[in-house]
Design an enzyme around this catalytic site. Structure first.
Site: not given
Ligand SMILES: *Cc1c(COP(=O)(O)O)cnc(C)c1O
Length: 411
Positions: A190, A215
């Site tokens: 991630d 994000k």
């Molecule tokens: C926000 C976030 C997610 C989840 O993403 P969504 O778009 O809110 O479903 C997963 N991993 C990280 C590191 C995040 O900051």
């Protein structure tokens, strides 16, 4: 009309050029300058036999842009964003989803035929931690650290999952080191906090690179999305899941993401330089116990910034003296920063991980992962650093004079 030659397709572009041009390879043919938004939910079928063949392919996770058939199977606006993401992450393909969590779910389901066991390294985003730990998908998880991945792997391990920088403590994981230990087991990174501007995990052997597009990729706080950059083999498995479960990205969201990408490099550069300034000032303030910022030597023991990562990123976590109530008070007394979850927006966001983004974890695990009640997480935006510091310093001063200073954490 004469064909317009796209000279850049023959060139090796730097990342800050790629973000502007990626996913636009059909523009000259279409004669457009901005990506068209195709909102069709269904498409006219002119030739039943080729549509039938295309449908068989879609069910196996193949793509057929000439026979889209139905919007859950294919959409060209989404396709362009995916093309851009695969270019930026240096992978063969990318598959977009309706949220980061939908993307992670698809990765877990796509890997699952090998076994229900996964190995994961904390911290992860609270929602990801919850999805893996809970019984919702029937997974079994072994939590470990980057030095013990090899020992945690079993015959039925289908995936190794990590986040770097980690949410919210910004701890860094050495990707090649984990990949080596994982052996045949695919590694999912991630990379939401890093973005492709700072880190390209596929180059280091990661099988799948996941982003919450909500994000930095979208970058303006107005879209929810997820995307996985990976090989075409894995992309097919992910598309199979997406076709079957329906967690598709809406074309309007794809347009906003693609538009956001064009400024990704300048946004990260600006926010990152502000984050460096802000992190240093925060560190020197007497109300602050500890600052977590990958740009500080003590936060990067394996010296990954400069090797694995191009820069430290734009996220800061801090721990305040005085516990939960002082942290809560700071969050409530900022005036320029937005007290809100999420990150990577144009404006600076501040939030309390233990109470919000990581609330879903059980309290003991949360504490032992280093997510304390006195921690705040800041997503540095595009404002002037002096204004941000004035705002935060004022909130610090106000909070150090409230009775909250003495109070105990409230659970
Ligand atoms: C926000 C976030 C997610 C989840 O993403 P969504 O778009 O809110 O479903 C997963 N991993 C990280 C590191 C995040 O900051």
């Amino acid at each position: 009309m004469g064909a317009i030659t796209k000279y850049y397709t023959d060139m090796t572009l730097q990342l800050d050029s790629q973000v502007v041009h990626a996913g636009r390879s059909d523009f000259s043919e279409l004669g457009v300058h901005a990506p068209p938004i195709d909102l069709s939910s269904t498409y006219p079928i002119h030739d039943l036999s080729s549509a039938t063949r295309a449908l068989d392919g879609f069910v196996e996770g193949k793509q057929d842009p000439k026979n889209p058939i139905y919007a859950r199977l294919y959409n060209p606006t989404v396709g362009r964003f995916e093309e851009a993401m695969s270019a930026l992450e240096l992978t063969e393909s990318a598959v977009a989803f309706s949220s980061g969590m939908a993307a992670l779910t698809a990765c877990l389901l796509a890997a699952r035929p090998v076994g229900q066991h996964v190995v994961a390294i904390r911290p992860l985003y609270g929602g990801s931690d919850h999805l893996i730990s809970s019984d919702l998908l029937g997974m079994e998880v072994t939590w470990t650290d980057q030095d013990h991945v090899y020992e945690a792997i079993r015959k039925d391990t289908s995936l190794v999952i990590l986040e770097t920088p980690g949410n919210p403590t910004l701890s860094l994981i050495d990707i090649p080191y984990v990949v080596e230990q994982a052996g045949r087991v695919p590694v999912l990174v991630d990379s939401t906090f890093a973005t492709p501007i700072n880190q390209q995990p596929a180059e280091m052997g990661a099988t799948m690179v996941l982003h919450s597009g909500t994000k930095y990729l979208g970058g303006h706080g107005d879209v929810v999305a997820g995307v996985v950059a990976t090989s075409e083999t894995w992309a097919r498995k992910l598309r199979q899941v997406r076709v079957a479960t329906g967690a598709i990205l809406h074309p309007l969201a794809a347009f906003l993401l693609h538009r956001g990408l064009a400024t990704l490099s300048v946004r990260i550069e600006k926010a990152q330089s502000t984050a460096r300034i802000l992190a240093q000032k925060i560190k020197e303030h007497p109300l602050v116990d500890r600052v977590y910022f990958p740009g500080f030597r003590e936060c990067d023991p394996r010296e990954l910034v400069g090797s694995q990562m191009r820069g430290p990123g734009c996220m800061i976590a801090l721990e305040l003296k005085g516990g939960h109530n002082v942290a809560a008070s700071v969050m409530q007394h900022v005036k320029l920063m937005t007290p809100a979850v999420s990150l990577g927006s144009t404006d600076t966001l501040i939030q309390h991980p233990a109470g919000l983004t990581h609330r879903v974890m059980d309290p003991e695990t949360r504490e032992s992962t280093g997510i304390s009640e006195s921690m705040l997480r800041i997503s540095v935006g595009l404002e002037n650093p002096d204004d941000l510091w004035a705002d935060l310093e004022h909130a610090f001063e106000t909070s150090s004079h409230t009775s909250a200073w003495q109070a105990e954490p409230v659970h």
